[in-house]
Structure formats: C-alpha cells, structure tokens
Scaffold this active site. Structure first.
Site, PDB file in Angstrom:
ATOM      1  N   GLY A  46       0.752  -1.433   0.106  1.00 48.67           N
ATOM      2  CA  GLY A  46       0.108  -0.178  -0.180  1.00 48.67           C
ATOM      3  C   GLY A  46       0.798   1.191   0.062  1.00 48.67           C
ATOM      4  N   GLN A  51       2.896   9.826   1.180  1.00 50.11           N
ATOM      5  CA  GLN A  51       4.179   9.151   1.264  1.00 50.11           C
ATOM      6  C   GLN A  51       5.153   9.619   0.065  1.00 50.11           C
ATOM      7  OE1 GLN A  51       2.378   5.134   2.243  1.00 50.11           O
ATOM      8  NE2 GLN A  51       3.965   5.349   3.446  1.00 50.11           N
ATOM      9  N   CYS A  93       5.745  -0.124   7.846  1.00 50.35           N
ATOM     10  CA  CYS A  93       5.336   0.941   6.868  1.00 50.35           C
ATOM     11  C   CYS A  93       6.553   1.469   6.254  1.00 50.35           C
ATOM     12  CB  CYS A  93       4.714   2.213   7.657  1.00 50.35           C
ATOM     13  SG  CYS A  93       4.289   3.638   6.933  1.00 50.35           S
ATOM     14  N   LEU A  94       6.397   1.548   4.935  1.00 51.40           N
ATOM     15  CA  LEU A  94       7.435   2.111   3.972  1.00 51.40           C
ATOM     16  C   LEU A  94       8.124   3.322   4.485  1.00 51.40           C
ATOM     17  CD1 LEU A  94       5.820   1.061   0.626  1.00 51.40           C
ATOM     18  CD2 LEU A  94       7.894   0.176   1.704  1.00 51.40           C
ATOM     19  N   HIS A 135      -5.003   1.165   7.094  1.00 49.72           N
ATOM     20  CA  HIS A 135      -3.466   1.649   7.369  1.00 49.72           C
ATOM     21  C   HIS A 135      -3.256   3.007   6.209  1.00 49.72           C
ATOM     22  CE1 HIS A 135       0.984   1.115   7.989  1.00 49.72           C
ATOM     23  NE2 HIS A 135       1.003   1.990   6.879  1.00 49.72           N
ATOM     24  N   GLU A 136      -3.666   2.785   5.056  1.00 48.97           N
ATOM     25  CA  GLU A 136      -3.571   3.755   4.036  1.00 48.97           C
ATOM     26  C   GLU A 136      -4.450   5.037   4.303  1.00 48.97           C
ATOM     27  OE1 GLU A 136      -0.877   3.836   2.622  1.00 48.97           O
ATOM     28  OE2 GLU A 136      -0.449   1.661   2.921  1.00 48.97           O
ATOM     29  N   HIS A 139      -2.919   7.162   6.909  1.00 48.56           N
ATOM     30  CA  HIS A 139      -2.015   8.300   6.222  1.00 48.56           C
ATOM     31  C   HIS A 139      -2.464   9.719   5.661  1.00 48.56           C
ATOM     32  CE1 HIS A 139       1.700   6.308   6.298  1.00 48.56           C
ATOM     33  NE2 HIS A 139       1.526   5.075   5.799  1.00 48.56           N
TER      34      HIS A 139
HETATM   35 NI    NI Z   1       2.251   3.132   5.820  1.00 48.20          NI
END
Ligand code: NI
Length: 171
Positions: A46, A51, A93-94, A135-136, A139
């Site tokens: 995701g 991000q 998470c990236l 989760h997204e 963000h």
């Molecule tokens: Ni994330």
C-alpha cells in the site's frame, strides 16, 4: 511512469491532513500510475500520496504486489462507511523502515471512494485488505500505524521515532 522518492519519518508531509481531490485529470492519472510503480518496486502492499510528498486524498493498495491486476485498488477520496469486528496483526510502513508491531483494526470495512476518473464505488474488504486500507486511510489524515500502540509498545515506538529523527537530521 516514474519511481517517486518515498518520504521517511520525520518528513512533515507524513503528518499532514490531505486535501480532497477535486480535479480528475491527466496529472492525477500520472500520480496514480507513478504511485503504483513505486509501491510495487519498494515492494509494498500500500502507498498513500502523502508518502510521496503529495498532500491529496489518494492511495493505492495491492496485496498481490503486482501479481494479480484484480488485487490492485486505487482509492481517491476514500471514506470508511462501516466497521465490523476486530483483528490484531503485524504491520509495517515504507515511511518507517525497520519498525513493525501488532495493530488492532476492524476485521471488515465498507469503503466508499472514487476511481481515477471520479466515478464513485463501494468496496467491502476484510482481513488483510481491510487492514491495508485502514493503514493507508490513516496516512491521509497524518496518522501513522504506531500512533495506535499503547503502553510499552508505544514507548518502543517512541524510541524508534527518536532514532529516525536523529538519523534523518544527519542526512
Ligand atoms: Ni504506511
């Protein structure tokens, strides 16, 4: 398509509340295409626009990481209409490289969103897909998964964030 640099905490864009998308044009389409390529290359399941430094309500989710075109979801201006049940599992998470922990999320959600052309649709998701979407969507409101941790786990997360802050200050 182009790979976009993934913003790492404490980049302030990760704490921004993203703005609704109002214009569905070629620029949005390019952003989404670039985000998909960036997510698949990372690799991740995701990615939210914040991000990659864009404070707009757009995210992409693909649990298959590019293996199954039907598993790819592009969500513009997404909104959770219903939440049912709960499930606890490990997330990462990236934008928080090197940190994982267990987070409790709804087991099933119903989401309303728009596609890249502005067409509205409903999506029912459960288990890992529900988790990835939650989760997204977090963000898009400047919330990171470790914000959900409590007690000792929150302390561990705080120490990790302080370490990232020091490392990023040296870059
Ligand atoms: Ni994330």
């Amino acid at each position: 398509m182009a790979l976009l640099p993934i913003r790492i905490y404490p980049d302030p864009v990760l704490r921004e509340k993203c703005a609704p998308v109002e214009t569905f044009d070629g620029e949005l389409r390019k952003l989404v295409d670039d985000m998909i390529q960036t997510m698949h290359t990372a690799p991740g399941v995701g990615l939210a626009a914040s991000q990659v430094g864009i404070d707009q309500r757009v995210c992409v989710v693909d649990l298959s990481v590019g293996e199954d075109p039907e598993a790819l979801h592009t969500l513009v201006n997404p909104e959770i209409l219903q939440r049912r049940g709960s499930a606890t599992d490990v997330e990462g998470c990236l934008s928080l490289p090197g940190f994982t922990d267990k987070v409790t999320r709804p087991f099933e959600i119903e989401v309303r969103a728009q596609d890249v052309d502005g067409n509205e649709f409903l999506l029912t998701a459960e288990d890992w897909l529900a988790r990835a979407i939650c989760h997204e969507l977090d963000h898009l409101d400047g919330v990171l998964f470790l914000d959900h941790l409590r007690g000792l786990r929150r302390e561990k997360a705080r120490r990790f964030l302080r370490r990232l802050e020091r490392e990023e200050a040296l870059v």
